[in-house]
Design a protein around this motif. Structure first.
Motif, PDB file in Angstrom:
ATOM      1  N   LYS A 236       0.831  -1.203   0.000  1.00 28.24           N
ATOM      2  CA  LYS A 236       0.000   0.000   0.000  1.00 28.24           C
ATOM      3  C   LYS A 236       0.874   1.266   0.000  1.00 28.24           C
ATOM      4  CE  LYS A 236      -4.031  -2.002   2.273  1.00 28.24           C
ATOM      5  NZ  LYS A 236      -4.921  -1.958   3.462  1.00 28.24           N
ATOM      6  N   ALA A 237       1.960   1.241   0.777  1.00 28.69           N
ATOM      7  CA  ALA A 237       2.855   2.405   0.804  1.00 28.69           C
ATOM      8  C   ALA A 237       3.479   2.639  -0.558  1.00 28.69           C
ATOM      9  CB  ALA A 237       3.932   2.203   1.862  1.00 28.69           C
ATOM     10  N   ALA A 238       3.931   1.544  -1.208  1.00 27.82           N
ATOM     11  CA  ALA A 238       4.526   1.679  -2.545  1.00 27.82           C
ATOM     12  C   ALA A 238       3.515   2.228  -3.539  1.00 27.82           C
ATOM     13  CB  ALA A 238       5.046   0.325  -2.998  1.00 27.82           C
ATOM     14  N   ALA A 239       2.251   1.753  -3.394  1.00 25.29           N
ATOM     15  CA  ALA A 239       1.215   2.256  -4.308  1.00 25.29           C
ATOM     16  C   ALA A 239       0.981   3.747  -4.094  1.00 25.29           C
ATOM     17  CB  ALA A 239      -0.074   1.467  -4.098  1.00 25.29           C
ATOM     18  N   ILE A 240       0.974   4.158  -2.812  1.00 25.78           N
ATOM     19  CA  ILE A 240       0.767   5.582  -2.512  1.00 25.78           C
ATOM     20  C   ILE A 240       1.946   6.408  -3.021  1.00 25.78           C
ATOM     21  CG2 ILE A 240       0.561   7.266  -0.662  1.00 25.78           C
ATOM     22  CD1 ILE A 240      -0.927   5.117   0.946  1.00 25.78           C
ATOM     23  N   TYR A 241       3.163   5.918  -2.782  1.00 21.68           N
ATOM     24  CA  TYR A 241       4.348   6.624  -3.266  1.00 21.68           C
ATOM     25  C   TYR A 241       4.336   6.735  -4.784  1.00 21.68           C
ATOM     26  CZ  TYR A 241       6.386   6.269   1.400  1.00 21.68           C
ATOM     27  OH  TYR A 241       6.632   6.375   2.728  1.00 21.68           O
ATOM     28  N   SER A 242       3.948   5.633  -5.415  1.00 19.43           N
ATOM     29  CA  SER A 242       3.906   5.641  -6.883  1.00 19.43           C
ATOM     30  C   SER A 242       2.885   6.630  -7.407  1.00 19.43           C
ATOM     31  CB  SER A 242       3.584   4.240  -7.396  1.00 19.43           C
ATOM     32  OG  SER A 242       3.468   4.233  -8.804  1.00 19.43           O
ATOM     33  N   LYS A 243       1.748   6.680  -6.751  1.00 15.53           N
ATOM     34  CA  LYS A 243       0.696   7.622  -7.174  1.00 15.53           C
ATOM     35  C   LYS A 243       1.162   9.061  -6.987  1.00 15.53           C
ATOM     36  CE  LYS A 243      -4.160   8.713  -6.329  1.00 15.53           C
ATOM     37  NZ  LYS A 243      -5.378   8.361  -5.520  1.00 15.53           N
ATOM     38  N   VAL A 244       1.787   9.306  -5.836  1.00 16.60           N
ATOM     39  CA  VAL A 244       2.287  10.669  -5.584  1.00 16.60           C
ATOM     40  C   VAL A 244       3.402  11.031  -6.567  1.00 16.60           C
ATOM     41  CG1 VAL A 244       3.463  12.121  -3.884  1.00 16.60           C
ATOM     42  CG2 VAL A 244       1.592  10.610  -3.171  1.00 16.60           C
ATOM     43  N   TYR A 245       4.283  10.075  -6.816  1.00 12.34           N
ATOM     44  CA  TYR A 245       5.401  10.333  -7.740  1.00 12.34           C
ATOM     45  C   TYR A 245       4.907  10.697  -9.122  1.00 12.34           C
ATOM     46  CZ  TYR A 245       9.654   9.552 -10.406  1.00 12.34           C
ATOM     47  OH  TYR A 245      10.721   9.699 -11.250  1.00 12.34           O
ATOM     48  N   LYS A 246       3.860  10.061  -9.536  1.00 10.54           N
ATOM     49  CA  LYS A 246       3.319  10.356 -10.859  1.00 10.54           C
ATOM     50  C   LYS A 246       2.696  11.747 -10.906  1.00 10.54           C
ATOM     51  CE  LYS A 246       2.354   5.559 -12.093  1.00 10.54           C
ATOM     52  NZ  LYS A 246       1.296   4.564 -12.403  1.00 10.54           N
ATOM     53  N   TYR A 252       8.720  14.736  -5.600  1.00 15.04           N
ATOM     54  CA  TYR A 252       8.928  13.436  -4.946  1.00 15.04           C
ATOM     55  C   TYR A 252      10.409  13.115  -4.871  1.00 15.04           C
ATOM     56  CZ  TYR A 252       8.604   8.495  -3.929  1.00 15.04           C
ATOM     57  OH  TYR A 252       8.763   7.245  -3.384  1.00 15.04           O
ATOM     58  N   GLU A 253      11.129  13.384  -5.963  1.00 14.52           N
ATOM     59  CA  GLU A 253      12.562  13.110  -5.978  1.00 14.52           C
ATOM     60  C   GLU A 253      13.276  14.004  -4.969  1.00 14.52           C
ATOM     61  OE1 GLU A 253      16.238  12.861  -9.202  1.00 14.52           O
ATOM     62  OE2 GLU A 253      14.225  13.484  -9.834  1.00 14.52           O
ATOM     63  N   PHE A 254      12.818  15.280  -4.874  1.00 12.43           N
ATOM     64  CA  PHE A 254      13.404  16.210  -3.908  1.00 12.43           C
ATOM     65  C   PHE A 254      13.149  15.728  -2.460  1.00 12.43           C
ATOM     66  CE2 PHE A 254      12.695  19.980  -1.185  1.00 12.43           C
ATOM     67  CZ  PHE A 254      14.003  20.447  -1.128  1.00 12.43           C
ATOM     68  N   TYR A 255      11.935  15.239  -2.197  1.00 10.41           N
ATOM     69  CA  TYR A 255      11.572  14.757  -0.843  1.00 10.41           C
ATOM     70  C   TYR A 255      12.407  13.539  -0.464  1.00 10.41           C
ATOM     71  CZ  TYR A 255       8.807  12.688   2.867  1.00 10.41           C
ATOM     72  OH  TYR A 255       8.401  12.107   4.050  1.00 10.41           O
ATOM     73  N   ARG A 256      12.624  12.653  -1.417  1.00  9.43           N
ATOM     74  CA  ARG A 256      13.419  11.468  -1.129  1.00  9.43           C
ATOM     75  C   ARG A 256      14.867  11.859  -0.882  1.00  9.43           C
ATOM     76  NH1 ARG A 256      11.369   6.476  -2.491  1.00  9.43           N
ATOM     77  NH2 ARG A 256      13.281   5.782  -1.440  1.00  9.43           N
ATOM     78  N   ALA A 260      17.197  11.162   2.453  1.00 12.58           N
ATOM     79  CA  ALA A 260      18.527  10.557   2.360  1.00 12.58           C
ATOM     80  C   ALA A 260      19.550  11.411   3.080  1.00 12.58           C
ATOM     81  CB  ALA A 260      18.903  10.357   0.904  1.00 12.58           C
ATOM     82  N   TYR A 261      19.447  12.759   2.931  1.00 16.79           N
ATOM     83  CA  TYR A 261      20.362  13.641   3.637  1.00 16.79           C
ATOM     84  C   TYR A 261      20.217  13.492   5.153  1.00 16.79           C
ATOM     85  CZ  TYR A 261      20.948  15.988  -0.892  1.00 16.79           C
ATOM     86  OH  TYR A 261      21.202  16.276  -2.196  1.00 16.79           O
ATOM     87  N   PHE A 281      24.812  15.132  -4.149  1.00 12.12           N
ATOM     88  CA  PHE A 281      24.732  16.533  -3.754  1.00 12.12           C
ATOM     89  C   PHE A 281      24.006  17.375  -4.793  1.00 12.12           C
ATOM     90  CE2 PHE A 281      28.699  14.982  -1.761  1.00 12.12           C
ATOM     91  CZ  PHE A 281      28.329  15.160  -0.442  1.00 12.12           C
ATOM     92  N   LYS A 282      23.199  16.738  -5.566  1.00 12.53           N
ATOM     93  CA  LYS A 282      22.507  17.437  -6.650  1.00 12.53           C
ATOM     94  C   LYS A 282      21.736  18.632  -6.150  1.00 12.53           C
ATOM     95  CE  LYS A 282      18.867  16.707 -10.081  1.00 12.53           C
ATOM     96  NZ  LYS A 282      17.958  15.715 -10.689  1.00 12.53           N
ATOM     97  N   TYR A 283      20.843  18.382  -5.123  1.00  7.07           N
ATOM     98  CA  TYR A 283      20.010  19.465  -4.635  1.00  7.07           C
ATOM     99  C   TYR A 283      20.762  20.438  -3.737  1.00  7.07           C
ATOM    100  CZ  TYR A 283      16.011  16.980  -6.553  1.00  7.07           C
ATOM    101  OH  TYR A 283      15.136  16.376  -7.386  1.00  7.07           O
TER     102      TYR A 283
END
Length: 293
Positions: A236-246, A252-256, A260-261, A281-283
């Motif tokens: 369910k978490a992966a499905a929610i993450y996938s939906k949000v990512y789309k 989403y990439e910034f939040y992840r 990680a930081y 160190f992209k962001y």
């Protein structure tokens, strides 16, 4: 005048003497017989005032109440030849005064001695016809009733008395037999205790083994259910993450990257060796560049 007074006194004394020799009283608790030179001329004299002939007649009085003969404990053998010690007593009363006097001369001790002999013989016969269990159990009352009826007929014919009741106060085993019975009972109880203890240990082992098995099963089932719930949650978490990512891939990439930081820099002694222009160190680089502009 003195002679007249003396005569009156003499007549009065003579009257008292004659009355004492011709009158007698039988109380409510007594029965009596009147003898003439040792021969019974009047039997079963009832309570009240009665006359007799001086010198010729003699009065014998007896206790008409219910009397008790307490026998000494006697040893008898049962049908299985087992010895028992019986303590009994007999209640009796005079039924025929004349016959009682002829059989015992009015001596209560003689009556008790003869009656004791008859009772002893009767008990010996009755106990010899029955087992130990029968004489100790409820049949003891039947035994006493039967013996009383049998001896009552004999006592009336021989002694002129009627037996009101025969009772056994207690039945004991002889000391030597009691000790052997006690040891046998003790051995039997110890054997039963060992059997119960052994069965208890077996039952306890079975209960303990069953409890251990149930513990293993419950833990396995709980682990299985936890894995299923965890897997379902991850899906369910992966499905929610996938939906949000789309919906907003860049955010989403910034939040992840922020997560990680946070995880990478949470320790004070962590050391990373990375190139400054690394993708990690992209962001950070982009935020630094924006700040310098």
């Amino acid at each position: 005048m003195r002679g007249f007074s003396f005569s009156v006194l003499f007549v009065a004394l003579l009257g008292v003497l004659v009355a004492s020799q011709t009158l007698f009283v039988v109380s409510e608790t007594e029965r009596a017989v009147v003898l003439k030179f040792g021969e019974i001329v009047q039997d079963d004299v009832q309570p009240g005032l009665h006359f007799k002939l001086p010198i010729m007649n003699e009065v014998k009085k007896f206790d008409a109440r219910i009397l008790t003969m307490d026998s000494r404990p006697q040893r008898y053998l049962t049908l299985e030849k087992k010895a028992v010690v019986v303590d009994s007593y007999v209640k009796w009363k005079i039924d025929s005064v004349a016959k009682y006097y002829q059989a015992t001369s009015g001596d209560e001790f003689v009556a008790n001695r003869v009656l004791s002999s008859r009772v002893d013989t009767g008990l010996r016969n009755k106990f010899g016809e029955r087992t130990m269990h029968e004489v100790v159990s409820g049949e003891r009352d039947q035994l006493m009733t039967g013996l009383r009826d049998e001896l009552n007929q004999v006592a009336q014919n021989e002694l002129g008395i009627s037996i009101v009741d025969i009772r056994v106060k207690r039945i004991d085993l002889p000391p030597d037999v009691s000790e052997s019975v006690y040891q046998r009972m003790r051995t039997e109880r110890e054997r039963e205790a060992r059997d119960h203890r052994s069965k208890g240990l077996e039952l306890a082992e079975g209960i303990r083994a069953d409890a251990d098995r149930q513990q293993v099963v419950l833990e396995a089932e709980a682990q299985r259910d936890a894995e299923m719930i965890r897997g379902d949650g991850d899906a369910k978490a992966a499905a929610i993450y996938s939906k949000v990512y789309k919906q907003d891939p860049e955010f989403y990439e910034f939040y992840r990257s922020l997560q990680a930081y946070r995880e990478s820099f949470s320790g004070s002694n962590d050391l990373f060796v990375l190139e400054p222009d690394s993708e990690f160190f992209k962001y950070l680089n982009s935020s630094t560049s924006s700040g310098s502009k």
